[in-house]
Enzyme design. Structure first.
Site, PDB file in Angstrom:
ATOM      1  N   ASP A 181       0.839  -1.196   0.000  1.00 20.71           N
ATOM      2  CA  ASP A 181       0.000   0.000   0.000  1.00 20.71           C
ATOM      3  C   ASP A 181       0.877   1.250   0.000  1.00 20.71           C
ATOM      4  O   ASP A 181       1.766   1.394   0.844  1.00 20.71           O
ATOM      5  CB  ASP A 181      -0.904   0.011   1.236  1.00 20.71           C
ATOM      6  N   TYR A 222       2.919   9.854  -0.269  1.00 20.75           N
ATOM      7  CA  TYR A 222       3.978   9.259   0.550  1.00 20.75           C
ATOM      8  C   TYR A 222       5.372   9.492  -0.029  1.00 20.75           C
ATOM      9  O   TYR A 222       6.366   9.276   0.661  1.00 20.75           O
ATOM     10  CB  TYR A 222       3.763   7.751   0.706  1.00 20.75           C
ATOM     11  N   LYS A 246      -2.929   5.869  -4.278  1.00 19.93           N
ATOM     12  CA  LYS A 246      -3.984   6.847  -4.014  1.00 19.93           C
ATOM     13  C   LYS A 246      -3.743   8.148  -4.769  1.00 19.93           C
ATOM     14  O   LYS A 246      -2.596   8.561  -4.972  1.00 19.93           O
ATOM     15  CB  LYS A 246      -4.067   7.131  -2.508  1.00 19.93           C
ATOM     16  N   HIS A 268      -7.691   9.682  -2.077  1.00 19.84           N
ATOM     17  CA  HIS A 268      -7.057   9.662  -0.764  1.00 19.84           C
ATOM     18  C   HIS A 268      -7.860  10.388   0.311  1.00 19.84           C
ATOM     19  O   HIS A 268      -7.858  10.006   1.477  1.00 19.84           O
ATOM     20  CB  HIS A 268      -5.654  10.279  -0.862  1.00 19.84           C
TER      21      HIS A 268
END
Length: 330
Positions: free
Chosen positions: A44, A49, A78, A111
């Site tokens: 994930d 990120y 996302k 997200h």
């Protein structure tokens, strides 16, 4: 590895590796290799990120060497909150596919329900007076752009993250390609029973981020304000861990897995990566599950107060109290 079937027919593993805060390339590379070598197939990540290129390098290494076939992997990513405009969706996804070195993403989530203005020429957020600038882009418009990529085979399943029940239901009712997954904070202190029940009714799978309470969450913002709570030291969890000769983390993960919830604990510690997947050799009894369900503490450990002025902010599902922390989103 146990799994749950999506409404697309694909199988979502019930345990995967979360990568929020995993920005050190060397640490993440070691963690990913450890995970893949020990049976993980769900990874994930997210545009936000800033680690998709590292993940892509490791995935390419394993796929090109024949260690793992692409179809054996399940990659979730996302859409960042500055790319909700229909004309930006494909640009963002293409950047992510390139970074991940993949032809398609298995599950792609919006997200957050709250879109913000991006800077010209990038997906960095526009900031005015120290604040992100909200934009009002209906979720259905963003979703329609995602549906085109779904039909093109670049996104194999679509879903949402951090949506409340009303937002999920409204989207579900309005779209052609139904959401396949909802990802939210979920653990014994924030069990999300009502939202999970809605998802089961709609045949939308459920993923728990912070399934262990995210003990490292404060490192994301050391000077911030965080609600206190640590499921890993809860007396009921500790007692069950002793009984089963397992760790508290393994008890917490097993509890959610037996609820049919996919879990994505994050760790870059190789020993913990292995520990987290070692939960398929035992089962909790109905009595054990009742004890865990009956834990009285109820606290949301992640808040997103910087979103609270946005008209789309899901107050009944993201706000936790009067705490006003600095921006954070998982």
């Amino acid at each position: 590895m146990e799994s749950v079937k999506l409404n697309t027919g694909a199988e979502l593993p019930l345990l995967g590796l979360g990568t929020w805060q995993a920005k050190d390339a060397t640490e993440l590379t070691v963690a990913l290799r450890t995970a893949l070598d020990n049976g993980y197939r769900l990874i994930d990540t997210a545009f936000l990120y800033q680690n998709e290129s590292v993940i892509g390098q490791v995935l390419h290494e394993y796929i090109s060497s024949g260690k793992i076939k692409r179809e054996e992997l399940f990659i979730t990513s996302k859409l960042t909150f500055t790319a909700h405009a229909p004309e930006d969706v494909e640009k963002c996804v293409e950047q992510q596919l390139s970074a991940l070195q993949l032809d398609y993403i298995d599950l792609y989530l919006i997200h957050t329900p709250c879109p913000f203005q991006r800077q010209e020429g990038s997906f960095l957020p526009e900031i005015k007076d120290g604040q992100f600038v909200p934009v009002l882009i209906p979720h259905i418009e963003t979703w329609k752009a995602l549906e085109k990529l779904f039909h093109a085979g670049k996104l194999r399943a679509l879903g949402v993250s951090n949506f409340n029940g009303r937002q999920l239901q409204e989207l579900y009712d309005a779209v052609e390609v139904k959401p396949s997954n909802q990802q939210v904070e979920c653990h014994i202190y924030w069990p999300q029973k009502e939202l999970h029940d809605l998802c089961k009714k709609l045949n939308v799978s459920f993923t728990a981020y912070a399934p262990l309470g995210s003990p490292g969450r404060k490192a994301a913002r050391p000077d911030g304000v965080w609600p206190e709570g640590d499921p890993l030291v809860d007396p009921v969890v500790v007692s069950l861990a002793s009984h089963y000769h397992k760790t508290p983390a393994q008890i917490l993960l097993r509890h959610l897995i037996q609820r049919g919830i996919s879990v994505i604990p994050k760790s870059v510690n190789p020993d913990r990566v292995i520990e987290n997947i070692s939960v398929f050799d035992f089962k909790l009894t109905d009595e054990d599950i009742h004890k865990l369900d009956a834990v009285e503490t109820r606290v949301r450990l992640f808040v997103a107060d910087f979103l609270s002025k946005h008209p789309y902010f899901p107050h009944d599902d993201l706000s936790s109290s009067s705490i006003k922390p600095k921006p954070t989103i998982h």
